[in-house]
Motif scaffolding. Structure first.
Motif, mmCIF file in Angstrom:
data_model
loop_
_atom_site.group_PDB
_atom_site.id
_atom_site.type_symbol
_atom_site.label_atom_id
_atom_site.label_comp_id
_atom_site.label_asym_id
_atom_site.label_seq_id
_atom_site.Cartn_x
_atom_site.Cartn_y
_atom_site.Cartn_z
ATOM 1 N N TYR A 568 0.785 -1.039 0.010
ATOM 2 C CA TYR A 568 -0.098 0.072 -0.001
ATOM 3 C C TYR A 568 0.961 1.112 0.120
ATOM 4 C CZ TYR A 568 1.054 -1.007 4.911
ATOM 5 O OH TYR A 568 1.688 -1.269 6.018
ATOM 6 N N TYR A 569 0.278 2.474 -0.740
ATOM 7 C CA TYR A 569 1.184 3.461 -0.678
ATOM 8 C C TYR A 569 1.585 4.100 0.697
ATOM 9 C CZ TYR A 569 -1.960 7.066 0.746
ATOM 10 O OH TYR A 569 -2.998 7.916 1.227
ATOM 11 N N ARG A 570 0.522 4.049 1.719
ATOM 12 C CA ARG A 570 0.767 4.861 2.891
ATOM 13 C C ARG A 570 1.652 4.099 3.835
ATOM 14 N NH1 ARG A 570 -1.791 6.111 7.849
ATOM 15 N NH2 ARG A 570 -3.195 8.267 7.804
ATOM 16 N N ARG A 571 2.674 3.462 3.205
ATOM 17 C CA ARG A 571 3.595 2.635 4.194
ATOM 18 C C ARG A 571 4.618 3.371 4.880
ATOM 19 N NH1 ARG A 571 5.475 3.218 -0.988
ATOM 20 N NH2 ARG A 571 7.674 3.886 -1.160
ATOM 21 N N GLY A 572 5.452 2.513 5.636
ATOM 22 C CA GLY A 572 6.352 3.237 6.525
ATOM 23 C C GLY A 572 7.765 3.526 5.586
ATOM 24 N N SER A 573 8.368 4.506 6.132
ATOM 25 C CA SER A 573 9.824 4.724 5.405
ATOM 26 C C SER A 573 10.775 3.446 5.598
ATOM 27 C CB SER A 573 10.456 6.010 5.871
ATOM 28 O OG SER A 573 11.934 5.736 5.663
ATOM 29 N N THR A 574 10.712 2.731 6.813
ATOM 30 C CA THR A 574 11.750 1.843 7.442
ATOM 31 C C THR A 574 13.107 2.571 7.552
ATOM 32 O OG1 THR A 574 12.902 1.026 5.400
ATOM 33 C CG2 THR A 574 10.732 0.066 5.742
ATOM 34 N N GLY A 575 13.985 1.962 8.329
ATOM 35 C CA GLY A 575 15.324 2.653 8.407
ATOM 36 C C GLY A 575 15.970 2.345 7.176
ATOM 37 N N ARG A 576 15.716 1.383 6.202
ATOM 38 C CA ARG A 576 16.402 0.999 5.202
ATOM 39 C C ARG A 576 15.668 0.853 3.978
ATOM 40 N NH1 ARG A 576 20.905 -3.413 7.398
ATOM 41 N NH2 ARG A 576 21.644 -2.183 8.791
ATOM 42 N N PRO A 577 15.156 1.814 3.425
ATOM 43 C CA PRO A 577 14.356 1.767 2.198
ATOM 44 C C PRO A 577 15.129 1.419 0.852
ATOM 45 C CG PRO A 577 14.670 4.210 2.893
ATOM 46 C CD PRO A 577 15.267 3.420 4.061
ATOM 47 N N PRO A 578 14.432 0.749 0.126
ATOM 48 C CA PRO A 578 15.258 0.044 -1.114
ATOM 49 C C PRO A 578 15.397 1.229 -2.240
ATOM 50 C CG PRO A 578 12.881 -0.327 -1.108
ATOM 51 C CD PRO A 578 13.049 0.413 -0.071
ATOM 52 N N LEU A 662 -3.768 15.511 -3.352
ATOM 53 C CA LEU A 662 -2.747 16.000 -2.589
ATOM 54 C C LEU A 662 -2.323 14.983 -1.316
ATOM 55 C CD1 LEU A 662 -1.422 18.569 -1.539
ATOM 56 C CD2 LEU A 662 -3.452 19.375 -0.165
ATOM 57 N N TYR A 663 -1.179 14.765 -1.409
ATOM 58 C CA TYR A 663 -0.467 13.909 -0.310
ATOM 59 C C TYR A 663 0.397 14.751 0.800
ATOM 60 C CZ TYR A 663 -2.152 10.217 -3.361
ATOM 61 O OH TYR A 663 -3.077 9.310 -4.203
ATOM 62 N N MET A 664 0.442 14.171 1.813
ATOM 63 C CA MET A 664 1.373 14.983 2.856
ATOM 64 C C MET A 664 2.584 13.876 3.496
ATOM 65 S SD MET A 664 0.012 16.572 6.464
ATOM 66 C CE MET A 664 0.039 15.219 7.175
ATOM 67 N N ARG A 665 3.623 14.441 3.826
ATOM 68 C CA ARG A 665 4.410 13.560 4.602
ATOM 69 C C ARG A 665 4.897 14.585 5.667
ATOM 70 N NH1 ARG A 665 9.949 10.239 3.258
ATOM 71 N NH2 ARG A 665 10.311 9.236 5.448
ATOM 72 N N VAL A 675 5.135 7.316 4.507
ATOM 73 C CA VAL A 675 5.893 8.124 3.597
ATOM 74 C C VAL A 675 4.841 9.095 2.815
ATOM 75 C CG1 VAL A 675 7.830 6.486 3.099
ATOM 76 C CG2 VAL A 675 5.615 6.510 2.036
ATOM 77 N N ARG A 676 3.918 8.621 2.893
ATOM 78 C CA ARG A 676 2.805 9.686 2.192
ATOM 79 C C ARG A 676 1.320 9.571 2.877
ATOM 80 N NH1 ARG A 676 4.170 10.952 -4.103
ATOM 81 N NH2 ARG A 676 6.337 11.695 -3.749
ATOM 82 N N GLY A 716 7.432 21.793 12.920
ATOM 83 C CA GLY A 716 8.644 21.210 12.136
ATOM 84 C C GLY A 716 7.985 21.244 10.488
ATOM 85 N N LEU A 717 8.871 20.139 9.793
ATOM 86 C CA LEU A 717 8.630 20.376 8.244
ATOM 87 C C LEU A 717 7.265 19.413 7.967
ATOM 88 C CD1 LEU A 717 10.374 21.079 5.917
ATOM 89 C CD2 LEU A 717 11.628 18.869 6.104
ATOM 90 N N PHE A 718 6.833 19.835 6.897
ATOM 91 C CA PHE A 718 5.660 19.086 6.149
ATOM 92 C C PHE A 718 5.879 19.163 4.649
ATOM 93 C CE2 PHE A 718 3.843 19.924 10.498
ATOM 94 C CZ PHE A 718 3.055 18.952 10.613
ATOM 95 N N GLN A 719 5.623 18.085 4.218
ATOM 96 C CA GLN A 719 6.027 17.893 2.585
ATOM 97 C C GLN A 719 4.682 17.662 1.961
ATOM 98 O OE1 GLN A 719 9.101 15.014 3.031
ATOM 99 N NE2 GLN A 719 10.864 16.594 3.116
ATOM 100 N N PHE A 720 4.401 18.354 0.877
ATOM 101 C CA PHE A 720 3.403 18.088 0.199
ATOM 102 C C PHE A 720 3.631 17.690 -1.430
ATOM 103 C CE2 PHE A 720 2.013 21.194 3.681
ATOM 104 C CZ PHE A 720 0.985 20.323 4.020
ATOM 105 N N TYR A 721 3.048 16.655 -1.834
ATOM 106 C CA TYR A 721 3.055 16.401 -3.124
ATOM 107 C C TYR A 721 1.637 16.283 -3.848
ATOM 108 C CZ TYR A 721 7.035 14.240 -1.188
ATOM 109 O OH TYR A 721 8.614 13.969 -0.401
#
Ligand code: NOJ
Length: 746
Positions: A568-578, A662-665, A675-676, A716-721
């Protein structure tokens, strides 16, 4: 804007609640224990037998499920009026995506990203059903799911909490907006039923409080805010306790945290299943558990009736639990207008003309919904839309001409005579010849010579349309799959026809995302439809010939392989993204390589770490370009808003509809955030060459998250896509300062 619906919710029933309470209290004081428990007792029947009429007249039944014949409903209604206290009956039915005229299955409704149209459809459907005497639907099903193996993914609005919430709200508003034709809504299944392990229905569900608040509750909250006054708990065990006896979920979360004041109706025989789950020793204990959890209506287990009548006469503590439940049932009946003369007259007074007008309106809306629900996944070389609609057309496939398969699950009342298949639609409107060959008789069929005939037909035709997928019965309740390929020999049929056809378009129709990896390379154009309903044929035809520009968008990610599930798109970043060289696939690993040969990141060795098609994806015949994205913070504290602006241009030669997402992080928070996240969307029409400026206004709630204990917005920071799917790359960011948030309630 937050969504396309007006912020004002329509709650005519909720507004009448207080006045109805007074009436209910007066009535309650006159009731015997048997009559009280009768109000909590729901039975399923299709015919009003003399025995049933007798029980209704004795006040022993408060609601009925599954009777749909207006004559039978009228007889039962009369019996209720003739009972000692004349309390009307609730008549429930699973009216999930239409009544006689069917829209797309809910996953298809979600693919429209068009809550306003859904609201209109639900209002017309409510009218159709209420003219027959029904007054309650067990819908919308708002169980978010990320597992396409689960058959009931067909019944929900997909994988995303924001999209699901907007559609849940629209459904409830539609069902309940006309007090003269109310169909009480019942969002279900509370809560997290879509988390069934292995995608097997009824299986155990386990999830954290963060997932509860951030994923599973928002659609229920939206439904309640829109006025839903009934809810159905999940069959499944939720963190160890079945839904119907889960006091944490039903009392602490539903009532205390969400402030829900309506009714709880058990799922079918769910109270009786408590002994099978292993949390009750016998029926008496199961009934007690239901009462303690605050379940008002016992659907079809009969346990309240069997075990509570005698006990309540002897034990005042039992009556203390029963009385408030009965009071709520009576209040709802009054508030929903069941006592009003007009409603009591029911369908027979409705007359054919009104029904006919409603049916015509429904057909128009069902066509539009079906069109907007079909998702164009591939259109290599722009072979669609077909420019010339003459010459010979071959129509092949097990789903090209079967009415029931167009409609999908939960369609008991569908009027198949109103359903038009793709074959029928093309036969009615095509300039040249149309020839049909099923190739396979049904979706699971194995080749019995039909493939050879299909290949011959394709080879001798100018164009070929192949309609493949899943029969309706392969999805829905208890119909789960472990593989997501095209059933039977359909892949073989497709590959053979693809080699022979001069110009091939494939339509895949199913109740869930399928694994399309193996066939994608063989097709130039692929239109995916979640069973589109009564108007499947016209919708598909209109899109293929270009009368309608496709605008459906995926409400759920499509996996490349079953092993990726849940993806799914609303996944976690993980500490080690591929990323980059941190991915090495199975065939590239040198023989004898040591343990650290693959990059140590989060991916499978044997599949690209992305979905085949992402959430939000769908093509159009138009082309859109996004530019000039900006974001601004305005105001302070609770009044703070983030104002996002973007320009969108239709850079093609034809008008089309685009769903701007509109997606946010929130990249740094006290807990790891996705991540989104989808935070707003808007579907708009743009003429050829037209440019429009679009604005979204986000409030603090949109920027917030729940950590399982409380809801927060952190500085803090918010990113929008912004863009046309969940992989949109155009981005902008803002920074919120502690001062800007200092006086906020969050
Ligand atoms: C079982 C299903 O889980 C539920 O969704 C439905 O409303 C009831 N049966 C009644 O048909």
């Amino acid at each position: 804007m937050r969504n396309q619906l007006s912020e004002e919710t329509v709650q005519p029933i909720a507004e009448r609640w207080l006045a109805a309470r007074e009436w209910a209290e007066h009535l309650l004081s006159q009731m015997t224990p048997a009559e009280k428990i009768g109000q909590l007792n729901q039975v399923s029947v299709d015919v009003a037998s003399p025995e049933l009429i007798g029980r209704v007249e004795a006040g022993l039944i408060g609601s009925i499920i599954n009777v749909v014949d207006p004559e039978q409903i009228a007889r039962l209604r009369k019996a209720a009026v003739a009972s000692r206290l004349g309390i009307p009956l609730l008549f429930g039915r699973d009216i999930v995506h239409g009544f006689e005229i069917m829209g797309p299955i809910p996953l298809g409704l979600a693919a429209t990203w068009n809550p306003e149209l859904l609201r209109v459809f639900c209002a017309l459907t409510a009218k159709a059903a209420s003219m027959r005497g029904l007054n309650w639907t067990f819908a919308p099903m708002v169980d978010l799911s990320r597992d396409p193996r689960w058959g009931r993914i067909a019944e929900g609005f997909g994988e995303d909490p924001f999209l699901s919430a907007s559609l849940a709200r629209a459904s409830v508003q539609g069902f309940q907006e006309d007090l003269d034709h109310v169909l009480l809504a019942c969002p279900k299944h509370f809560v997290g039923y879509g988390a069934s392990e292995s995608g097997i229905d009824y299986n155990r569900t386990h999830f954290s409080d963060q997932d509860l608040f951030n994923l599973y509750l928002p659609a229920f909250e939206a439904a309640f805010n829109a006025g839903a006054l009934t809810v159905m708990p999940s069959f499944s065990e939720i963190n160890g306790q079945p839904g119907v006896s889960n006091q944490r979920m039903l009392r602490q979360i539903l009532r205390e945290r969400l402030g829900y004041t309506g009714l709880i109706v058990s799922d079918w025989a769910a109270l009786a299943e408590l002994t099978i789950h292993g949390v009750a020793e016998d029926g008496a204990q199961a009934a007690q558990l239901g009462l303690e959890a605050g379940v008002h209506i016992d659907m079809m287990s009969g346990l309240y009736e069997t075990h509570l009548v005698d006990r309540s006469a002897l034990d005042t503590s039992v009556m203390k639990l029963i009385d408030p439940l009965v009071l709520d049932v009576l209040t709802l009946k009054h508030a929903a207008g069941l006592l009003d003369a007009e409603n009591n007259r029911g369908s027979l007074a409705g007359g054919g003309k009104r029904e006919q007008q409603n049916k015509e309106a429904l057909l128009t809306v069902a066509t539009q919904l079906a069109e907007e629900s079909c998702i164009l996944l591939k259109n290599h070389g722009q072979i669609l839309p077909w420019r010339y609609i003459d010459g010979s057309l071959a129509i092949i496939g097990p789903l090209a001409n079967q009415s029931a398969e167009q409609i999908g699950t939960w369609s008991f009342d569908a009027d198949l005579s109103q359903c038009e298949t793709p074959l029928q639609a093309f036969e009615a409107h095509w300039g040249g010849s149309v020839t049909f060959c099923a190739g396979l008789d049904y979706s699971r069929a194995r080749d019995a010579g039909g493939i050879e005939d299909a290949v011959k037909l394709a080879a001798s035709s100018d164009k070929t349309l192949l309609v493949l997928g899943e029969e309706a019965v392969l999805s829905g309740e208890a119909h789960c799959r472990s593989e997501l390929d095209l059933p039977g020999d359909q892949t073989k049929l497709l590959k053979a026809v693809a080699k022979a056809a001069r110009s091939l378009v494939v339509v895949v129709m199913a109740g869930r995302p399928l694994q399309l990896t193996e066939i994608l390379g063989d097709v130039d154009a692929l239109l995916f439809c979640f069973h589109p309903g009564s108007q499947s044929g016209p919708a598909i035809r209109n899109i293929l010939v270009g009368d309608t520009n496709p605008s459906g968008r995926l409400p759920v990610s499509f996996p490349r392989s079953v092993g990726q599930i849940p993806i799914y798109y609303r996944r976690g970043s993980t500490g080690r993204p591929p990323v980059g060289d941190e991915v090495q696939f199975i065939d590239d690993i040198p023989v004898g390589a040591k343990q650290y040969s693959t990059g140590n990141t989060a991916y499978h060795l044997d599949v690209e770490p992305s979905p085949l098609f992402p959430f939000g994806y769908g093509k159009s015949y138009s082309e859109f370009r996004y530019q000039n994205l900006s974001a601004e913070v305005i105001g302070l504290g609770d009044d703070l808003v983030v104002w996002v602006q973007v320009e969108i241009q239709n850079v093609s030669q034809r008008a089309g509809r685009e769903t701007i997402q509109l997606y946010m992080r929130d990249p740094v928070a006290r807990v790891a955030r996705p991540v989104r996240e989808l935070v707003a969307y808007k579907k708009i029409e743009l003429q050829a060459g037209e440019t429009k400026g679009i604005e979204f206004t986000l409030g603090l709630a949109d920027l917030s998250y729940h950590d399982g204990a409380e809801r927060f917005v952190e500085p803090g920071l918010f990113q929008f896509y912004v863009g046309g799917d969940s992989e949109a790359s155009l981005s902008v960011e803002i920074r919120l300062t502690p001062e800007q948030l200092a006086s906020s309630g969050l």
